[in-house]
Scaffold this active site. Structure first.
Site, PDB file in Angstrom:
ATOM      1  N   ASP A  67      -2.514 -23.054 -24.586  1.00 53.40           N
ATOM      2  CA  ASP A  67      -2.775 -21.783 -25.277  1.00 53.40           C
ATOM      3  C   ASP A  67      -4.239 -21.658 -25.726  1.00 53.40           C
ATOM      4  OD1 ASP A  67      -2.009 -23.906 -27.041  1.00 53.40           O
ATOM      5  OD2 ASP A  67      -1.684 -22.488 -28.681  1.00 53.40           O
ATOM      6  N   HIS A  68      -5.054 -22.694 -25.452  1.00 60.73           N
ATOM      7  CA  HIS A  68      -6.464 -22.649 -25.858  1.00 60.73           C
ATOM      8  C   HIS A  68      -7.449 -22.694 -24.681  1.00 60.73           C
ATOM      9  CE1 HIS A  68      -5.602 -23.106 -30.198  1.00 60.73           C
ATOM     10  NE2 HIS A  68      -4.473 -23.571 -29.683  1.00 60.73           N
TER      11      HIS A  68
END
Ligand code: ZN
Ligand code: ZN
Length: 288
Positions: free
Chosen positions: A50-51
């Site tokens: 998610d990063h």
């Protein structure tokens, strides 16, 4: 609900940095009309999807669209081979200078020394090595007092030196002090990006007086045990940490998908710290 994974654009005196690059970031840049040509640095906090999963797609687009200015990527050491293998196996020729700066999550260190600002790492406590990023402006140039300079006929060619703080000597040898011809520089600002982490109060010494702090607040405090297990922070703890840092403002983010309404997270942080903002998709936040 319409929440995207982590990505922020930070503008320091017109130099743009992208901080984290979750999936879909390049579409969001298009949507918010931020040209990727303007991005000078990309900072990746850690290698949870998610990063960073939007990074390869964004880089492919940047390359395809004919960038020639250099780009610096700052992140975990594994990022460089991951990115370069992707280019290699897709037979892509890289058309612009690409540099990598490797982070480590053991202790804070200076990562970037730009003309206008520095960026240091913030060693966080998460399930895999993770760093935050502490951005501090450098002292700016003094501002020209245009009325005074015009009245005294100061040649424009000397404005550069005046902005740097030098006095002016006129052709007859008379010295006019810098303080008469300029105003002080703008205040130096700072921003801390605290990505995924367990609450880590010992970092407060590093971030004393930060103007704006982004801090993850994945859970409400009723799920403290879950936060400890997964190495995340509760909204209450994020507020407590902002107080410990004597921060100017706290920007909360990285909310668990279980929270449709974010108000309880904000209210909980406000029990510990008064100036709390919720990071919302597409929101703009001034550090001042
Ligand atoms: Zn994570
Ligand atoms: Zn995350």
């Amino acid at each position: 609900m319409n929440r995207h994974p982590s990505a922020q654009v930070l503008n320091v005196r017109d130099t743009l940095s992208l901080i984290d690059c979750g999936e879909g970031t390049q579409n969001q840049l298009l949507h918010y009309k931020i040209s990727h040509h303007r991005i000078r640095y990309i900072f990746i906090s850690h290698l949870h999807g998610d990063h960073y999963l939007g990074l390869n797609g964004l880089l492919a687009t940047i390359n395809f669209q004919g960038r020639d200015q250099e780009l610096t990527i700052v992140g975990p050491p594994e990022l460089e081979p991951m990115v370069m293998d992707h280019f290699k196996y897709s037979g892509t020729h890289l058309k612009f200078p690409l540099h990598f700066v490797a982070t480590q999550a053991e202790h804070a260190e200076k990562l970037i020394d730009d003309k206008n600002f520095t960026v240091s790492s913030i060693p966080l406590n998460h399930r895999i090595p993770t760093t935050g990023f502490y951005v501090q402006e450098k002292t700016g140039l003094r501002h020209i007092n245009a009325d005074k300079c015009e009245a005294l006929n100061i040649p424009y060619a000397h404005f550069g030196e005046l902005k740097e703080g030098k006095d002016y000597t006129d052709p007859s040898g008379k010295v006019i002090s810098n303080a008469e011809l300029t105003f002080p520089p703008s205040r130096i600002r700072s921003y801390a990006y605290c990505s995924d982490t367990r609450y880590k109060p010992e970092l407060a010494a590093l971030l004393q007086g930060v103007d704006m702090m982004y801090h993850e607040s994945t859970f409400l405090h009723e799920l403290l045990e879950r936060a400890k297990e997964t190495l995340h922070t509760t909204a209450l703890e994020a507020g407590r940490f902002a107080t410990q840092c004597k921060a100017g403002k706290l920007l909360l983010g990285h909310y668990s998908a279980r929270y449709q309404d974010l108000t309880p997270l904000k209210e909980e942080a406000e029990k510990e710290f008064e100036s709390v903002l919720l990071a919302i998709e597409g929101g703009k936040y001034a550090v001042d």
